[in-house]
Write a protein that holds these residues in place. Structure first.
Motif, PDB file in Angstrom:
ATOM      1  N   GLY A 111       0.787  -1.225   0.000  1.00  0.00           N
ATOM      2  CA  GLY A 111       0.000   0.000   0.000  1.00  0.00           C
ATOM      3  C   GLY A 111       0.818   1.273   0.000  1.00  0.00           C
ATOM      4  N   PHE A 118      -0.754   4.829  -1.477  1.00  0.00           N
ATOM      5  CA  PHE A 118      -1.255   5.871  -0.588  1.00  0.00           C
ATOM      6  C   PHE A 118      -0.095   6.729  -0.087  1.00  0.00           C
ATOM      7  CE2 PHE A 118      -4.065   2.193  -0.216  1.00  0.00           C
ATOM      8  CZ  PHE A 118      -5.288   2.760  -0.518  1.00  0.00           C
ATOM      9  N   TRP A 177       0.007   8.970   2.161  1.00  0.00           N
ATOM     10  CA  TRP A 177       0.006   9.211   3.600  1.00  0.00           C
ATOM     11  C   TRP A 177       0.616   8.061   4.393  1.00  0.00           C
ATOM     12  CZ3 TRP A 177      -2.919   5.280   5.438  1.00  0.00           C
ATOM     13  CH2 TRP A 177      -3.943   4.784   4.629  1.00  0.00           C
ATOM     14  N   LEU A 220      -6.434   7.863   8.365  1.00  0.00           N
ATOM     15  CA  LEU A 220      -5.372   7.487   7.437  1.00  0.00           C
ATOM     16  C   LEU A 220      -4.297   6.711   8.175  1.00  0.00           C
ATOM     17  CD1 LEU A 220      -5.146  10.798   5.391  1.00  0.00           C
ATOM     18  CD2 LEU A 220      -6.508   8.759   4.933  1.00  0.00           C
ATOM     19  N   HIS A 278      -2.552   2.577   8.133  1.00  0.00           N
ATOM     20  CA  HIS A 278      -2.548   1.313   7.388  1.00  0.00           C
ATOM     21  C   HIS A 278      -3.308   0.216   8.120  1.00  0.00           C
ATOM     22  CE1 HIS A 278      -0.637  -2.529   5.949  1.00  0.00           C
ATOM     23  NE2 HIS A 278      -1.052  -1.990   4.824  1.00  0.00           N
ATOM     24  N   ASP A 319     -12.010   4.466   1.181  1.00  0.00           N
ATOM     25  CA  ASP A 319     -10.707   3.851   1.417  1.00  0.00           C
ATOM     26  C   ASP A 319      -9.898   3.675   0.141  1.00  0.00           C
ATOM     27  OD1 ASP A 319     -10.905   3.688   4.129  1.00  0.00           O
ATOM     28  OD2 ASP A 319     -11.630   1.632   4.169  1.00  0.00           O
ATOM     29  N   TRP A 320     -10.538   3.239  -0.941  1.00  0.00           N
ATOM     30  CA  TRP A 320      -9.792   2.813  -2.128  1.00  0.00           C
ATOM     31  C   TRP A 320      -9.879   3.783  -3.295  1.00  0.00           C
ATOM     32  CZ3 TRP A 320      -6.165  -0.646  -1.721  1.00  0.00           C
ATOM     33  CH2 TRP A 320      -6.219  -1.527  -0.641  1.00  0.00           C
ATOM     34  N   SER A 363      -9.259   8.252  -0.592  1.00  0.00           N
ATOM     35  CA  SER A 363      -8.047   8.439   0.220  1.00  0.00           C
ATOM     36  C   SER A 363      -6.759   8.273  -0.574  1.00  0.00           C
ATOM     37  CB  SER A 363      -8.044   7.472   1.409  1.00  0.00           C
ATOM     38  OG  SER A 363      -7.947   6.137   0.973  1.00  0.00           O
ATOM     39  N   LEU A 364      -6.852   7.941  -1.872  1.00  0.00           N
ATOM     40  CA  LEU A 364      -5.648   7.976  -2.706  1.00  0.00           C
ATOM     41  C   LEU A 364      -5.102   9.396  -2.785  1.00  0.00           C
ATOM     42  CD1 LEU A 364      -6.770   5.646  -5.631  1.00  0.00           C
ATOM     43  CD2 LEU A 364      -5.069   5.121  -3.886  1.00  0.00           C
ATOM     44  N   THR A 365      -5.979  10.382  -2.639  1.00  0.00           N
ATOM     45  CA  THR A 365      -5.588  11.794  -2.559  1.00  0.00           C
ATOM     46  C   THR A 365      -6.189  12.341  -1.274  1.00  0.00           C
ATOM     47  OG1 THR A 365      -5.737  11.917  -4.970  1.00  0.00           O
ATOM     48  CG2 THR A 365      -5.554  13.995  -3.780  1.00  0.00           C
ATOM     49  N   PRO A 366      -5.468  12.291  -0.160  1.00  0.00           N
ATOM     50  CA  PRO A 366      -6.062  12.595   1.141  1.00  0.00           C
ATOM     51  C   PRO A 366      -6.603  14.018   1.273  1.00  0.00           C
ATOM     52  CG  PRO A 366      -3.668  12.357   1.308  1.00  0.00           C
ATOM     53  CD  PRO A 366      -4.059  11.892  -0.051  1.00  0.00           C
TER      54      PRO A 366
END
Length: 269
Positions: A63, A67, A69, A82, A84, A126-127, A130-133
């Protein structure tokens, strides 16, 4: 880039499986010949759910390449969300919720739909989000849920059912209407999300949308709208066209292509 492509393929595969659960719950609540013809195909899609859960393992293990973050210490993360460990548990929880929705199909179809929709919201945050927080979207859970419906319905229409009798013209018309309604619902939600971002003109939304309106991502976005919006609308516009098997299959292929382009547009840039 390879990991992002794998993520896009996994999201589409998961959507088809979960969509089968949602459609069977809808059919148990509403009934109708349109679903009798597809019930066995939805069952085959549902049985792909354990494989979809297993396919998430490489993404959870690697991950840090997805991600941004994850490279930050937990105590310096922007939000407690955010983290893991929490991501792993939420992903496990989503698949358990979908498995419970599967189990509830014959017992409480309404509860099955509620579980499915709730898990879709968590899964979308989540998928995708949050790829771009820095970015957030209140409608993305519904966009993903509608995408699951579109993917699952289109995939079931394209699956072969050996030994099953051919659907009647009226059944195909009903299926065509449902496919078209699902596609137009998806277009509406995606359009509303873009329109509100454009009207608000907030920096975090502009920073997310701008890279997706240029070059290859921009072409993917246009292809998604054309394949899932305009093409099914034109193909299934008349009553005569809705009853023709090859027209319905062409529309289903177009919807699947549109969903593939949209998922890639979301996660690839």
């Amino acid at each position: 880039m390879i990991l992002h492509a794998y993520l896009a393929a996994w999201l589409l595969f998961t959507g088809a499986s979960v969509g089968g659960i949602a459609w069977q719950a809808i059919h148990r609540l509403t009934g109708g010949a349109w679903g009798d013809d597809l019930a066995s195909r939805w069952g085959r899609l549902r049985r792909l759910l354990p494989l979809a859960a297993l396919a998430a393992v490489p993404l959870l293990l690697d991950g840090h390449h997805l991600f941004p973050w994850m490279d930050e210490p937990v105590e310096e993360a922007r939000w407690w969300y955010l983290d893991h460990t929490y991501l792993v548990w939420r992903t496990v929880g989503c698949f358990l919720a979908w498995a419970a929705a599967w189990w509830l199909l014959a017992r409480a179809a309404a509860a099955s739909l509620i579980l499915w929709l709730f898990a879709c919201g968590v899964f979308a945050n989540d998928w995708m989000v949050s790829l771009t927080p820095e970015w957030r979207s209140s409608v993305m859970g519904l966009v993903v849920a509608t995408g699951h419906l579109a993917t699952g319905f289109a995939a079931s229409l394209l699956m072969r059912a050996p030994g099953a009798p051919d659907a009647t013209d009226q059944t195909r018309r009903d299926q065509s209407s449902l496919l078209l309604a699902t596609s137009l619902g998806w277009v509406y939600l995606v359009g509303i999300d873009y329109l509100t971002a454009w009207m608000a003109d907030l920096p975090y939304e502009t920073a997310w949308y701008l890279p997706r309106t240029e070059g290859v991502p921009g072409m993917l976005g246009l292809a998604a709208l054309a394949a899932q919006g305009f093409v099914p609308f034109l193909l299934l516009l008349t009553r005569q066209a809705k009853g023709r098997p090859f027209v319905l299959r062409a529309a289903a292929w177009s919807v699947l292509l549109g969903q593939a382009c949209h998922v890639a547009w979301m996660v690839m840039p």
